[in-house]
Scaffold this active site. Sequence first.
Site, PDB file in Angstrom:
ATOM      1  N   ASN A 146      -5.605  -4.476  -2.018  1.00 21.50           N
ATOM      2  CA  ASN A 146      -6.219  -4.362  -0.699  1.00 21.50           C
ATOM      3  C   ASN A 146      -7.470  -3.521  -0.853  1.00 21.50           C
ATOM      4  O   ASN A 146      -7.412  -2.403  -1.368  1.00 21.50           O
ATOM      5  CB  ASN A 146      -5.273  -3.669   0.291  1.00 21.50           C
ATOM      6  CG  ASN A 146      -4.132  -4.557   0.730  1.00 21.50           C
ATOM      7  OD1 ASN A 146      -4.011  -5.700   0.282  1.00 21.50           O
ATOM      8  ND2 ASN A 146      -3.282  -4.040   1.602  1.00 21.50           N
TER       9      ASN A 146
ATOM     10  N   GLU B 253       0.779  -1.242   0.000  1.00 23.51           N
ATOM     11  CA  GLU B 253       0.000   0.000   0.000  1.00 23.51           C
ATOM     12  C   GLU B 253       0.810   1.290   0.000  1.00 23.51           C
ATOM     13  O   GLU B 253       0.747   2.064   0.968  1.00 23.51           O
ATOM     14  CB  GLU B 253      -0.938   0.045   1.212  1.00 23.51           C
ATOM     15  CG  GLU B 253      -2.023  -0.985   1.209  1.00 23.51           C
ATOM     16  CD  GLU B 253      -2.993  -0.825   2.387  1.00 23.51           C
ATOM     17  OE1 GLU B 253      -2.636  -0.161   3.384  1.00 23.51           O
ATOM     18  OE2 GLU B 253      -4.097  -1.377   2.301  1.00 23.51           O
TER      19      GLU B 253
END
Length: 503
Positions: free
Chosen positions: A328, A190
């Site tokens: 995600n 991320e």
Amino acid sequence: MKKSFIFVFLVLTHRLSTQDDENVYLKFSTGLKIGVGGAAYQIEGAWNISNKGESVWDNFVHNMPWKIEDQSNGDTASNSYHKYKDDVKMVKRLGLDYYRLSISWARVLPNGSADSINQEGIQYYHNLIDELVANGIEPIVTMYHWDHPQVLEDMGGWMNESMATWFAEYAEVLYRELGPKVKTFLTINEPQILCFQGYGSGIMAPGRDLGTAGTYTCGHNMLKAHAKAYRLYDEKYRSIQNGKLGIVSHCDGYLPETEGETLPLELAYQFRCGWISHPIFVGDYHQVMKSRVAQLSRDEGLSESRLPQFSPEWIRYIKGTADFFGLNHYTSFLVGFPTTTKQNGSFVLHDSGLLVRSDPRWEAGSLKWIHIIPEGFSSLLRKIKSEYNNPPVYITENGFSDNNKVQDHQRIKYHYLYLKELLQAVKRDGCNVQRYTFWSLLDNFEWSSGYQHTFGLINVNMTSPGRERTPKLSFTWLQNVMRMRQLQLPIPSPSVNTTTNHQ
Ligand SMILES: *[C@@H]1O[C@H](CO)[C@@H](O)[C@H](O)[C@H]1NC(C)=O
Ligand SMILES: *[C@@H]1O[C@H](CO)[C@@H](O)[C@H](O)[C@H]1NC(C)=O
Ligand SMILES: *[C@@H]1O[C@H](CO)[C@@H](O)[C@H](O)[C@H]1NC(C)=O
Ligand SMILES: *[C@@H]1O[C@H](CO)[C@@H](O)[C@H](O)[C@H]1NC(C)=O
Ligand SMILES: *[C@@H]1O[C@H](CO)[C@@H](O)[C@H](O)[C@H]1NC(C)=O
Ligand SMILES: *[C@@H]1O[C@H](CO)[C@@H](O)[C@H](O)[C@H]1NC(C)=O
């Protein structure tokens, strides 16, 4: 004769397919692998033993405890450093295909330098991976889940382009040591969140608030770091180890504030998800992002854009460095252009100029940004399919937060609805989703939210030195789901069941 036969056949199959729709979307698609994950700093503890170096998270929680909601830290966390065999047992009991773990960079390279490997540190990961393999669970390894060595931060961290080289040297250590046993590596977890919150606003480690300029520089260097690690694998390890590599993007779903409006959806997607994905899957930053940030920078009187530029060499070097799309995903938001009336609870999605908010009627988790909006998930999957020519997608995180509930009915409902939506995206829309990862196995240190918000399938007693584990209701539910490889109806809430019994 022939015609009427075909007609009858069509009517029959049509009837069957509408009747079976529900069931079709409950059965797991062939080849879909299901796993669960955790991140080193959130679960391991043992922050200062066996020659581990200090990480930016160790430094952050010790020096700026007020930045953590309950002033807690991950010094001990779920104590998985000592209890990893218990964790593996739990994954096995769930009947899952794989476990996603992350490596603490500072545990393996305390000095940041690849010349001095901490043998005890790397041994811990050998032990964990061996334990998984011995139990028939595939290990999936995240190289970097936000906890780089503090010594590297002292030299600028992700603001320093050298970080790309340091990361590639670290990656090589992992290929050499773990590559023979690990067939899927995730490079960086991320960039969107870490760059924004670690370097843009400073609410996470390393706690620097450098605004969008810092955010973009961080992302820029991470893209280079990821590409270097990927190319190195191609050149020296792929032919022997035959694994797969990718980066993990954090992408939300978006719904239009005004019915039928598509431009806000496109802008929101490109500024958040596309920022990292476009350079890898298409090449360079998306045009809409380059031109908007350049214009805004000019308006601010800056001599160059806050979004750094890639040279043509770097564009070519970064493009194509993914064997799958690591995703995600947690929730969705409403997006629209600002109107004269300020909308409550909305925020501007950095330079996109969009207002982003949640509908107060949506069902919420304990963290105020999480809502149960499964339709946003499938529309994101279809966007990724059309945007990047249907790459294999690995859902590397999907989960729901509550406040320490063991009877976690809402979590079951969330996963039921999200998995069903995923199966529709696969079976009906042809999206190439190959993995789905529950986040997370254990309750753990939830970054700036401390221990107030939990995502685990397993409760951990954080006040007890033994860190006892108690499987939640969702754990039992998932065991049944895995036995059938088919979604089971969420267990009715206790009150509903009680009412039935009294009748
Ligand atoms: C390690 O950290 C703990 C706090 O989490 C502290 O009590 C202990 O003294 C430290 N040990 C060493 C060797 O520094
Ligand atoms: C790290 O650096 C220190 C000081 O430069 C050195 O003594 C040590 O051997 C290095 N390696 C490790 C693993 O700490
Ligand atoms: C970046 O790292 C290099 C070493 O590669 C160092 O010489 C330089 O000072 C660092 N830059 C910053 C801004 O810390
Ligand atoms: C916005 O918040 C104010 C004060 O909290 C409230 O009075 C108002 O009704 C809200 N407006 C909307 C559109 O929700
Ligand atoms: C957690 O552990 C503490 C200390 O051992 C104990 O007093 C408490 O009852 C435990 N909590 C639960 C929910 O088991
Ligand atoms: C409802 O409660 C009964 C009695 O406690 C229990 O046997 C049954 O399994 C429950 N049903 C569901 C669907 O949870």
